[in-house]
Design a protein around this motif. Sequence first.
Motif, mmCIF file in Angstrom:
data_model
loop_
_atom_site.group_PDB
_atom_site.id
_atom_site.type_symbol
_atom_site.label_atom_id
_atom_site.label_comp_id
_atom_site.label_asym_id
_atom_site.label_seq_id
_atom_site.Cartn_x
_atom_site.Cartn_y
_atom_site.Cartn_z
ATOM 1 N N ARG A 19 0.828 -1.200 0.000
ATOM 2 C CA ARG A 19 0.000 0.000 0.000
ATOM 3 C C ARG A 19 0.865 1.253 0.000
ATOM 4 O O ARG A 19 1.884 1.316 0.681
ATOM 5 N N TRP A 21 0.248 5.070 1.057
ATOM 6 C CA TRP A 21 -0.734 5.776 1.880
ATOM 7 C C TRP A 21 -0.318 7.237 2.001
ATOM 8 O O TRP A 21 0.824 7.548 2.351
ATOM 9 N N TYR A 238 -5.426 5.613 0.445
ATOM 10 C CA TYR A 238 -4.309 4.789 0.006
ATOM 11 C C TYR A 238 -4.653 4.058 -1.282
ATOM 12 O O TYR A 238 -5.813 3.828 -1.617
ATOM 13 N N GLU A 240 -3.739 0.420 -3.215
ATOM 14 C CA GLU A 240 -3.294 -0.925 -2.858
ATOM 15 C C GLU A 240 -3.139 -1.770 -4.115
ATOM 16 O O GLU A 240 -4.001 -1.782 -5.000
#
Length: 245
Positions: A19, A21, A238, A240
């Motif tokens: 991820r 973020w 975020y 992913e």
Amino acid sequence: MILALLLLAQEPAVDARARAWLAWFDGATLADGRSGQGTRTDAGELGLDGTEPAGAAELTLRWPDLGRFTLEYARLAFEGSETLAGEVVFDDDLFPAGTRVDASLALDLWSFDYGFVLWTTGAFRLEGEAGMRYVSGRMELEGGGAASKAKLNRPLLMPGLKAEARLAPWLTADLDLHAIAFSAANVALRWLELDAAATVRPGGGFRAGLGYRLYRVDVKATEDSTNFDVDGVLHGPYLELGWDF
């Protein structure tokens, strides 16, 4: 022995995720020293209220008859520079008003969750979670000839719930919630985690998602300590990317 036999008898489903973020910190910190109380200082007064990119990695194993095991590591780091509007005492070091200070706040978050099915249909799944967190933090303040450092290390047991809805064969929506509040020994703590995401699986095991994560944290030491206290919100969107094996 029974657990080991179950693990050997079944092959788990595995997925790995990474991820990116974009995190904000809205809140305040303080560090009491051994000889006196510190000054509660807002992140904006130290230049720590901007956005910072953060990274996280997650590995999940699912056994059909045993449950889900998820391990995640995330690191956040905030840096800033600001001229103090008022006097700040941080871990017994005095920073007078008008001092130009450099501040940094780094947090390492280790998460382990065991998930077990509470209710499921063809398109919806609700799991209970028994989780553990380990939070390692470091804060530094430097300016006007003074330099001060403080650390925060806290293990936490964290109950939670996870809901997953399959909106289409290629699209799912997830909501993950954890919370705890207690006061024991020299620590008072309130902790809330919220994670909401939509994930697409175009095929071949690849997955991509967009989500939003929030940590609402209030950690206080009730007696003089070299640990620093944190009261605020870490939050942000975020991206992913992952793979289902």
